[in-house]
Each structure stands twice: as C-alpha cells, then as structure tokens.
Scaffold this active site. Structure first.
Site, PDB file in Angstrom:
ATOM      1  N   ARG B 121      35.560  60.014  59.037  1.00 54.67           N
ATOM      2  CA  ARG B 121      36.175  59.932  57.857  1.00 54.67           C
ATOM      3  C   ARG B 121      37.506  58.627  57.656  1.00 54.67           C
ATOM      4  O   ARG B 121      38.586  58.955  56.559  1.00 54.67           O
ATOM      5  CB  ARG B 121      36.525  60.984  57.153  1.00 54.67           C
ATOM      6  N   LYS B 143      39.847  46.686  48.609  1.00 48.42           N
ATOM      7  CA  LYS B 143      38.246  46.886  48.911  1.00 48.42           C
ATOM      8  C   LYS B 143      37.872  46.140  50.037  1.00 48.42           C
ATOM      9  O   LYS B 143      38.120  45.474  50.805  1.00 48.42           O
ATOM     10  CB  LYS B 143      38.232  45.340  47.873  1.00 48.42           C
ATOM     11  N   GLU B 185      40.661  30.503  44.939  1.00 50.92           N
ATOM     12  CA  GLU B 185      41.430  31.771  44.081  1.00 50.92           C
ATOM     13  C   GLU B 185      42.559  31.355  43.887  1.00 50.92           C
ATOM     14  O   GLU B 185      42.938  31.532  42.915  1.00 50.92           O
ATOM     15  CB  GLU B 185      41.635  32.482  45.892  1.00 50.92           C
ATOM     16  N   LYS B 227      48.801  39.552  43.234  1.00 54.34           N
ATOM     17  CA  LYS B 227      47.385  40.803  43.055  1.00 54.34           C
ATOM     18  C   LYS B 227      47.950  41.746  43.709  1.00 54.34           C
ATOM     19  O   LYS B 227      47.542  42.842  43.078  1.00 54.34           O
ATOM     20  CB  LYS B 227      46.528  40.370  44.622  1.00 54.34           C
ATOM     21  N   GLU B 237      39.866  49.107  40.031  1.00 53.86           N
ATOM     22  CA  GLU B 237      39.594  48.078  39.304  1.00 53.86           C
ATOM     23  C   GLU B 237      38.624  49.116  37.493  1.00 53.86           C
ATOM     24  O   GLU B 237      37.763  48.935  37.266  1.00 53.86           O
ATOM     25  CB  GLU B 237      38.276  47.819  39.662  1.00 53.86           C
ATOM     26  N   ARG B 241      42.347  44.853  36.446  1.00 54.19           N
ATOM     27  CA  ARG B 241      42.310  44.091  38.012  1.00 54.19           C
ATOM     28  C   ARG B 241      40.716  43.759  37.658  1.00 54.19           C
ATOM     29  O   ARG B 241      40.926  42.431  38.302  1.00 54.19           O
ATOM     30  CB  ARG B 241      41.685  45.756  39.011  1.00 54.19           C
ATOM     31  N   ASN B 245      38.618  38.947  38.360  1.00 57.02           N
ATOM     32  CA  ASN B 245      37.270  38.394  38.132  1.00 57.02           C
ATOM     33  C   ASN B 245      36.561  37.411  37.881  1.00 57.02           C
ATOM     34  O   ASN B 245      36.015  36.638  37.726  1.00 57.02           O
ATOM     35  CB  ASN B 245      36.113  39.362  38.247  1.00 57.02           C
ATOM     36  N   HIS B 248      34.112  34.922  37.998  1.00 53.84           N
ATOM     37  CA  HIS B 248      33.565  34.826  39.636  1.00 53.84           C
ATOM     38  C   HIS B 248      31.754  35.775  39.086  1.00 53.84           C
ATOM     39  O   HIS B 248      31.044  35.316  39.737  1.00 53.84           O
ATOM     40  CB  HIS B 248      33.794  36.725  39.958  1.00 53.84           C
ATOM     41  N   HIS B 252      29.337  33.980  41.508  1.00 57.10           N
ATOM     42  CA  HIS B 252      28.166  34.299  41.980  1.00 57.10           C
ATOM     43  C   HIS B 252      26.215  34.286  41.710  1.00 57.10           C
ATOM     44  O   HIS B 252      25.621  34.649  42.815  1.00 57.10           O
ATOM     45  CB  HIS B 252      27.979  36.108  41.730  1.00 57.10           C
ATOM     46  N   HIS B 264      31.915  31.093  48.698  1.00 55.60           N
ATOM     47  CA  HIS B 264      31.915  31.639  47.877  1.00 55.60           C
ATOM     48  C   HIS B 264      33.495  30.766  47.219  1.00 55.60           C
ATOM     49  O   HIS B 264      32.895  30.544  45.406  1.00 55.60           O
ATOM     50  CB  HIS B 264      32.286  32.786  48.728  1.00 55.60           C
TER      51      HIS B 264
END
Lengths: 363, 363
Positions: B121, B143, B185, B227, B237, B241, B245, B248, B252, B264
């Site tokens: 956990r 993330k 980025e 960030k 998000e 947030r 993206n 993005h 993607h 990427h």
C-alpha cells in the site's frame, strides 16, 4: 438513514447506514457526481440472493451500465482478476468518467477498490458492503488490496471511496458463519472502544447473533464511528491505526496454518483470545480480569471449531512473515478495554504459550 | 544545490537540483527517513554510462541494497514488468520499510513509481531523473503509470515521491535526440509560463541545445517551479493541471500513427505547433503572432524528421481514443504565452487543417 462522516486527510466522505436504502443508491450517486457510467462488480452469491434489487439498479436510467459477477474467495483476490477487470473496463469503453461500484463482502471491496484506485489513475468508487464484517470494518477507511505471491494484501493502495452505502437488509441472507465473522471484528471494537462499549457488546451478543435489527444497527454505527475516528487520526497506519490489528497477527498466521479453511473473521476471534493471553503473560492484565475479558469470545466458541493445529507452526509462520520482511513481530496488546498498546515485542516462550492457551479453547 | 519545495495537497516534498549532487543521495535519504532497505531500479543505459557513481551508492553502508537494471521502452512499461518487480521485492525479502529509487528517464520513473505506490500500500519513493524531459516534467507531480491494452498510461496512480534529486551531470551523456525531447516539454512551459519566460527560452535555445550549464540549470529550475505551482493548485488534474497537456493530444495520436518511431518529447514539439495552428484557426491568435510563436518550435525542425504521415489517420486516432472512452476531444489552446484555454472543442475540419499545417513543417 444515518449519515456518518469520515474525515480522512486525503478525503471526506459519508457512510450511509439504514435498512432498505439500497434503492436510494441512484439518487445518492446523483447527489455526489454527474458521471453517468457505472461499472458494477457484484459478489455472485449476493447477485443470486438479491437479483431483483440489483436489476432495479440496472434499470435506473444510467447512460452506460456494465455489471460483472465475481466469485469472491482468497484465490480470486489476485492480479489476474485485476487484469481481467481492467480489460472489461477497456472493452466496454469505460474511461476516466466512470463510477466503479463494489457490492459484496471484504474480498470484493478490497479488489474492486484496488481496480478503481489504479484505472486512469483513480476513478469514482462506491462501496456497498453486504456482509457484517465489511459493514463494520473493511469497507471503511480506504484500504484496498490483493494477494500476491502467497502474501495476503501485499499489493494495494490507500484509496478512500466517494461514499459507502450499508443496507442492513443484505445481512438477513448471511449464513451464520458469516455473521460470526462480522462478530470477530465487532469483538475487536469491543476491546478497543472502552469499558462501556465492551459491556454493550457483552450484553447484546445474543441480539447480534440473531441480527436483532435495532441493536445490530446501533452497534454497527458505533463500530463505524470508532473506525472513522481512528482513520481520521492516522489514515496511512503510521501509528494509532495499528490498534485495528488487535488479534490480527495471530489470526493471519492461523489462517495460513489452517490452509484458509478457517474464515478471517473467525480467526480474528481466536487471535483476540491469544492477544488476551499474551497480555496476561506480559503482566498487563491480571488473572481475574483475564477471565472477565475472555467471556465474550468464549461465548462464541461453539461457532468456531478448529480440527487440529500446530502451535509451533503458527509461531513459525508469524516469525517468517515478519523476519522475511525485515522486521520483528510486534503485537497489539491491552491492559483493559480502551487501553491499548501497539508495537509490543514479546519473548518466544510467552508467545507460544499464548497461542497454546488461545487455540486450545477452540480445538 | 537548490531546494525547490512542491506543496501538493497529499504531500510536501523537495526537489534537489544541482551539478554533481548524486553523491549526496545517501545523506539526503538519511535526513528524510531512518529506513535502511534500498530497492533501486536503474535504466540499463544509465547504469552503463554512470556505473562508477552508482557503485558508490551501493557501497554507502545501507543494510540491504538490491539494484535492478531496466530496459526502458514503451513495450516494457507493462503490467508484466510490474509483476516482475513485485516478485523481486518479495524474493529479496523487502517489506513495508523499503525505499524504492528510480534512476532513469520518464518511463523508468513512471513504472517504478507505480510499483512503489502499490507495494505494501505504498512505500518510500525517490525519483532520480536522468533525462532532460524527466527533470523538467515527468519526475515532478506524482503521476505514475503503465501501458495496458494498447493505451498509454491507462493504469497508474497519483503518488508523490519523498523527494526528487536532479543531478544535471547525468544530462551530459544524453544523445541529442533525448535533449530535443526535453526541449519539447521546455517549449510547452515557454508557452504556459508567459511572455517573459517565452522570451528567455527563445533567447537561450542554442544554449539549451548545447546544455550550457548555467542557462540550462536556470531554465530547468523555472520549469520545475512552474510545474510545482500547477500541481499545488490541482494535484489530481480536475482543472488547471490540464494546461500541462498543451500539444499532448496531438502528440499522443502522432506517436501511435508513427508506431512509436517518434519519441514522446519530439512528438510534443509537433503537437505544440498543431495547437498553435488550431488556436489560429479558432481565431485566438492573429496571423502575425502565429508566425512569432512558431519561431521557437521551427528552430528545432531540423532535429525532428517525420518520414511520412497520414493526417486523417491522426485525427481518427484522437477521435477513437476520446470517443471510445466516452468523451469528446478537448484541446488546450492559447491566445498568447501565459493565456491558456482548456477543454476547448473544435470542428473536425479545423482540427484536420491544424494537423496538416503542423505536421507538414516536419515531413
């Protein structure tokens, strides 16, 4: 319908408790979120026993509903079931805007909660516990988990549900062994909660066994309030929350030694008895009080039969579990109801004597 | 060594940024926790290139250390790698008292973070990003994720590390294509951060490509601070947030259409160009400004070559991803650097024209 708030540090959420409240689930969901995609996992026994109620839920006007049956047992609480549920979510085109609902006992809630916590980095999650054990214990507090490599709950997360709905009507179809399992956790709260709650449970044990509605309701409510308070103080189990493991170190080892032929809640009762004996061995409880505190679990001894068991083996399993994972065995012990000690280490001979004394009452 | 605090709602933690600071890792760990069991997963390239440094870490007097190499690619960012890491943890007798350390780029950090978040956990977790992209973006904000059933990052969690250590010396061994990925980025932050930061990046692009130490350090620091601020405002998000993206959604789809032959970070650059064109199509950016804003990504066009591509196919992939998961395509667009719109829907023809215009500059 009672509404009990759980104020965990990661999230606040309500527990709705009442008789016949399952039919309010669609309305409650609408008051919590606008999301209209339901992914429901239901224990297959519960689905057979309560098909009509559950079919009404399916007809409640939601845009997208998928219902899956789950055969709940420790073997199925596995990563392959988790992968199967992920695939079902994908194949049925569920995305981030999903409400995952678990309807069933502790095993169902644990594994479905884990899926909800990891699909799309976490989606909405609702617990509908249908067993006494899940209602008073496992559905509250956000522990999710699956078994991995022969270790129970090795993989999991802390992930609080959006709400918990406990319809006590589900309890009426429980077999007696399941009621006894729930009593195992209720007994735990009887020792954790203090002298007064201990007396309440003692005085109502026969009401609880018969699931007498009013008393059962009141005691479930007390257990939830106690657990909520503990989780509020220590959500991630860094200290205080460990008290909730009273009897569980013994219980887990017994379950393994018995090759899971004993149910978790039953093993907890035996484990609590061992904890009481160990507390006495350690000089925490005097002999006269020990007898008094043993009354409660011993009133259930006829409901729990262990064919035969190997005391030293149980100790070895406890040792292996802890040593293997880099630690020492730490016990939750007590001096009296409500006065709990955590992280207590104990000599081997005392522990073995406590297991011997405890288990012998149920063999 | 700079210390930048990230104050996420679930946890506060520092990002340590400096040249040659990897050797301080044992000392920093000791200041954060008493735990003495280290489970280290290192990108195999990084391990070959920096073996000496990493061997010093292994000899830093920790009670138990296990180091595993990981071949980082999208295919290995899988549930079977996760299971393999769980088994390695169990077989080497790691328990709850474990520090998991990820040393590598974004893929390594994402999958190892997921393991750390779900083993027992959740155990202690430290990110040591070694690529420019991971330093400015993926290592910050919690993330974690793995790919499942052909969908990138479908399974994951929000799980903040205990700290992030960025030793800029690792960047010196990056191939140019990896530096360009990081610039993807950084360009994103150039548009998100406002006119002034946009100008700073424009004026320092050649310094960044050459990894000129002082300017690179300053810009990495600015990106992390931006960030961190965004994550502090919206950890999970649910709103703000989403600005992260930018580019993005296009990126993607392009990655999938190109069968992952484009990296990427490179795809993000093309995606940002498409976003600028779409912002212009939607009347958000006037023609003269469009040209000005395009200068930055176009300065990198020689570093990114797309052999050939099918514009309609890219659109179809975007549509399938979103429709399949029950939603509409929503874009992050801008009117000028620092003025960002989220959740913008757009007509098919405009989107296709934006892809056409964007991609054609790189073919």
């Amino acid at each position: 319908m009672k509404k009990i708030e759980v104020k965990a540090s990661s999230k606040n959420y309500p527990v709705y408790l009442g008789s016949g409240i399952f039919k309010s689930l669609p309305k409650l969901m609408k008051s919590h979120t606008q999301i209209k995609n339901l992914f429901i996992v239901v224990d297959s026994n519960v689905n057979s026993l309560h098909r009509e109620k559950i079919e009404k839920l399916l007809a409640s006007g939601y845009k997208k509903i998928k219902l899956l049956e789950f055969t709940s047992n420790e073997k199925n609480k596995s990563i392959s079931t988790v992968q199967n549920l992920y695939s079902k979510l994908i194949n049925n085109k569920f995305g981030r805007d999903t409400i995952v609902i678990a309807i069933g006992g502790g095993i169902t809630g644990d594994i479905v909660g884990f899926v909800a916590s990891t699909f799309s980095r976490g989606v909405k999650f609702i617990q509908v516990p249908t067993t006494l054990l899940a209602a008073v214990d496992s559905s509250i507090g956000g522990k999710t988990g699956i078994n991995f490599g022969n270790t129970k709950n090795l993989i999991g997360s802390f992930y609080q549900p959006d709400f918990v709905l406990i319809d006590t009507d589900f309890l009426n179809t429980l077999p007696e062994a399941e009621v006894v399992c729930g009593l195992g956790e209720i007994l735990k709260y009887a020792y954790l909660g203090g002298e007064q709650f201990h007396s309440t449970v003692v005085n109502n044990l026969s009401n609880l066994i018969r699931l007498q509605p009013l008393q059962t309701f009141r005691i479930i409510e007390s257990c939830i309030r106690f657990k909520a308070g503990t989780v509020e103080a220590d959500e991630k189990e860094s200290g205080l929350r460990k008290i909730l493991n009273l009897g569980h170190t013994f219980a887990h080892a017994l379950e393994v030694e018995q090759n899971h032929s004993i149910k978790h809640g039953q093993a907890v009762i035996v484990g609590i008895v061992c904890s009481l004996f160990l507390s006495n061995e350690m000089g925490l409880i005097a002999e006269t009080y020990l007898d008094k505190y043993l009354e409660l679990p011993l009133a259930l001894r006829e409901k729990i039969r262990i064919d035969k068991c190997n005391v030293v083996e149980i100790y070895k399993i406890m040792l292996r579990d802890k040593k293997g994972r880099g630690g020492k065995i730490k016990f939750v012990l007590l001096t009296q109801p409500g006065k709990i000690l955590i992280d207590v280490e104990a000599d081997e001979e005392k522990v073995i004597r406590a297991i011997e004394n405890g288990v012998s009452l149920f063999v």
